[in-house]
Design an enzyme around this catalytic site. Structure first.
Site, mmCIF file in Angstrom:
data_model
loop_
_atom_site.group_PDB
_atom_site.id
_atom_site.type_symbol
_atom_site.label_atom_id
_atom_site.label_comp_id
_atom_site.label_asym_id
_atom_site.label_seq_id
_atom_site.Cartn_x
_atom_site.Cartn_y
_atom_site.Cartn_z
ATOM 1 C CG HIS A 185 -16.929 -25.577 110.110
ATOM 2 N ND1 HIS A 185 -17.079 -25.167 111.404
ATOM 3 C CD2 HIS A 185 -17.433 -26.833 110.039
ATOM 4 C CE1 HIS A 185 -17.634 -26.144 112.116
ATOM 5 N NE2 HIS A 185 -17.866 -27.166 111.299
ATOM 6 C CD GLU A 212 -6.681 -28.602 77.459
ATOM 7 O OE1 GLU A 212 -6.905 -29.196 76.376
ATOM 8 O OE2 GLU A 212 -7.314 -27.591 77.841
ATOM 9 N N GLY A 264 -18.956 -36.629 75.643
ATOM 10 C CA GLY A 264 -17.821 -36.708 76.571
ATOM 11 C C GLY A 264 -18.232 -36.681 78.032
ATOM 12 N NE ARG A 265 -22.360 -31.775 78.306
ATOM 13 C CZ ARG A 265 -22.068 -31.417 77.067
ATOM 14 N NH1 ARG A 265 -20.809 -31.493 76.639
ATOM 15 N NH2 ARG A 265 -23.002 -30.991 76.254
ATOM 16 C CD GLU A 308 -18.398 -29.262 78.086
ATOM 17 O OE1 GLU A 308 -17.328 -28.696 78.374
ATOM 18 O OE2 GLU A 308 -18.440 -30.462 77.775
ATOM 19 C CE LYS A 364 -11.766 -27.268 73.444
ATOM 20 N NZ LYS A 364 -12.355 -28.464 72.856
ATOM 21 C CE LYS A 390 -17.519 -38.273 71.143
ATOM 22 N NZ LYS A 390 -18.769 -37.682 71.597
HETATM 23 O O1 F6P Z 1 -14.000 -28.964 76.618
HETATM 24 C C1 F6P Z 1 -14.755 -29.537 75.633
HETATM 25 C C2 F6P Z 1 -14.653 -31.026 75.535
HETATM 26 O O2 F6P Z 1 -14.994 -31.356 74.243
HETATM 27 C C3 F6P Z 1 -15.535 -31.759 76.535
HETATM 28 O O3 F6P Z 1 -16.855 -31.811 76.184
HETATM 29 C C4 F6P Z 1 -14.869 -33.083 76.555
HETATM 30 O O4 F6P Z 1 -15.311 -33.836 77.631
HETATM 31 C C5 F6P Z 1 -13.420 -32.668 76.638
HETATM 32 O O5 F6P Z 1 -13.345 -31.524 75.805
HETATM 33 C C6 F6P Z 1 -12.396 -33.701 76.242
HETATM 34 O O6 F6P Z 1 -12.506 -34.093 74.910
HETATM 35 P P1 F6P Z 1 -11.752 -35.362 74.349
HETATM 36 O O7 F6P Z 1 -12.268 -36.567 75.031
HETATM 37 O O8 F6P Z 1 -12.046 -35.371 72.883
HETATM 38 O O9 F6P Z 1 -10.277 -35.195 74.608
#
Ligand code: F6P
Length: 522
Positions: A385, A214, A268-269, A354, A512, A208
């Site tokens: 199990h 990452e 995002g979620r 979250e 972060k 987003k």
């Molecule tokens: O970890 C926080 C967060 O903002 C989540 O809410 C989101 O889903 C994720 O990082 C990824 O964010 P982006 O889509 O901006 O890379």
């Protein structure tokens, strides 16, 4: 207008619930189960979905009071505000409109004075035509070969939802192989790319913000790997992006035509219903992707229109509050009896924790009651199990959702009968347990009388452990959409009742920031 600001513990309903809890806290599900029509009265249906919540420590009175609480905090008003696009994500100044992504109604929905429905339709058309081209083989890589592999590069909501749904709908998958890279751990991306052919792989970068450490690190590593065999002019054939940050996407080298939109009014979620779900559409085809959205909409309409006492997400949310805030339960288990749903607990961990893991209320004041539930789980029967020992005989109260399907997909009836016998057997064992007398008799019948004195207490199951049976006819894209949407509305309902903001996630920022600082000093 923003959401109302009502401390739930200061309501009349809460006081009544507190008194009621003191009266009935020692009730036993075994006794409740003897009531005639208990199962019918504590079950709800929505077409192919039935939810049996009769195995809970509740009476009609409990439900009435919980519903009264929902009314007193004006859940109805909150639901209307969410669906109509009010800025209910106050701390980020945003609307919360993932429900609009699956709405088939033509009614305009205004954000900032502009109807967003045409943009949503345009994005869906783009997803459809792109998916069709890739799946049919018409979309060619830089050497003229068709695509064989899709790699979704994203993290959190830009990874967990698509990954979970692609896994859940594996039965409906086409010939494309889908991979997911999320972790900044370089071994993750290395493992994924090691067997890939740059000529036939399509990379979908989902972010987003397009700034997430990452995702950008993984995307850069993959681009460099790709450029060992190809040139920058080949990037448009192999890299597409889903983002709101068009400038950053452009700087990365992605063709504007290959950018799929995301919007600030989708968290995002809760974004798998947008182009974030592109890898779902690529994996199972657009029609199945659309069916997923339709299932979600079916649950949206139920949630929006149904009275609280017959509203599935509301009832599940209220039960969760009953255990979390009155019985002091710390966690909840989600236990799908389908191997396809193995990634559902991890997905729900982000969606639930979250969203509702918040310690200040809508005034910004520290909260003195419990909020966000901790959710965890795994698939049945594997978990029987593994961790179910603790759920059956441990010292903690762990309410559990058992998700099942009446039919299996491949039709191995013998297996499915066993699976479902376990599904029901576990819930019965949790609820009804095994008494001292029963263990005594059992050992006697087995000729183990000598062992009774030493073994008896260890073999007793106290029971009275609550569960919900969430049962669908069959695992389909549509029923999957319905299931996810159910949990989304449960989350929202709980956030409203706890008087918190469910749609921000400032709690992920500090770590972060510190990681960035540390990186600079290295
Ligand atoms: O970890 C926080 C967060 O903002 C989540 O809410 C989101 O889903 C994720 O990082 C990824 O964010 P982006 O889509 O901006 O890379």
């Amino acid at each position: 207008m923003a959401l109302k600001n009502i401390n739930p513990t200061k309501t009349n309903a809460w006081s009544k619930l507190t008194n009621h809890f003191n009266d009935i806290q020692n009730i036993n599900i075994k006794d409740l189960d003897k009531e005639p029509n208990r199962k019918e009265e504590f079950s709800l249906k929505l077409n192919d979905l039935s939810v049996d919540f009769s195995k809970n420590r509740i009476t009609k009175e409990t439900l009435n009071l919980l519903v009264e609480l929902a009314k007193e905090v004006d859940l109805k008003d909150a639901v209307e505000k969410q669906f109509s696009g009010e800025v209910i994500n106050v701390t980020e100044g945003r609307e919360v409109l993932h429900t609009a992504l699956r709405s088939t109604s033509d009614e305009p929905l205004l954000v900032g004075g502009k109807n967003i429905k045409p943009q949503i339709q345009a994005a869906l058309r783009k997803i459809k035509s792109f998916s069709n081209k890739v799946i049919s083989g018409k979309w060619k890589g830089y050497t003229g070969k068709s695509i064989t592999d899709i790699v979704n590069i994203g993290i959190g909501g830009s990874d967990l939802g698509p990954d979970m749904v692609v896994e859940s709908l594996k039965y409906y998958k086409n010939q494309l192989t889908t991979h997911f890279v999320s972790n900044v751990d370089g071994d993750h991306v290395s493992e994924v790319i090691k067997n890939l052919d740059p000529e036939t792989t399509l990379f979908v970068i989902v972010s987003k913000t397009f700034t997430t450490q990452e995702t950008i690190s993984n995307a850069e590593t993959i681009k460099n790997w790709f450029l060992k065999s190809a040139t920058i002019f080949d990037i448009p054939k192999h890299f597409v992006a889903v983002s709101t940050n068009l400038e950053a996407v452009d700087n990365f080298g992605i063709d504007k035509a290959n950018v799929f939109p995301m919007w600030n009014w989708v968290g995002g979620r809760f974004s798998l219903w947008s182009a974030v779900g592109l890898s779902i559409s690529l994996s199972v085809g657009y029609d199945n992707y659309k069916a997923l959205l339709e299932g979600a909409e079916e649950m949206d309409l139920h949630f929006k229109n149904e009275d609280f006492d017959t509203n599935i997400p509301v009832i599940l949310a209220l039960l969760s509050i009953w255990y979390n805030n009155f019985y002091g339960a710390e966690t909840e288990a989600v236990l799908p009896y389908s191997q396809y749903l193995s990634k559902l607990p991890a997905y729900l961990q982000q969606a639930i924790m979250e969203s509702n893991g918040k310690g200040v209320d809508r005034n910004g004041d520290a909260i003195e009651y419990q909020t966000g539930t901790i959710v965890w789980g795994s698939t049945g029967t594997n978990m029987q199990h593994a961790f179910m020992q603790l759920v059956h005989q441990g010292t903690k109260l762990i309410p559990a959702d058992f998700i099942g399907y009446k039919e299996s997909l491949y039709g191995l009836d013998d297996h499915h009968k066993k699976l479902m016998a376990n599904y029901y057997g576990q819930m019965d064992a949790l609820a009804f347990g095994k008494t001292k007398e029963e263990v005594h008799l059992e050992l006697k019948v087995a000729g183990d009388e000598a062992k009774i004195a030493t073994l008896l207490p260890f073999k007793v199951f106290e029971g009275n452990r609550p569960s919900n049976a969430i049962l669908f006819e069959k695992l389909t894209p549509r029923s999957m959409g319905k299931l996810i949407s159910l949990y989304e509305h449960k989350i929202f309902t709980q956030g409203v009742l706890w008087n918190i903001y469910s749609y921000d996630q400032f709690g992920v920022e500090l770590g972060k920031e510190l990681a960035k600082k540390l990186l600079k000093t290295q």
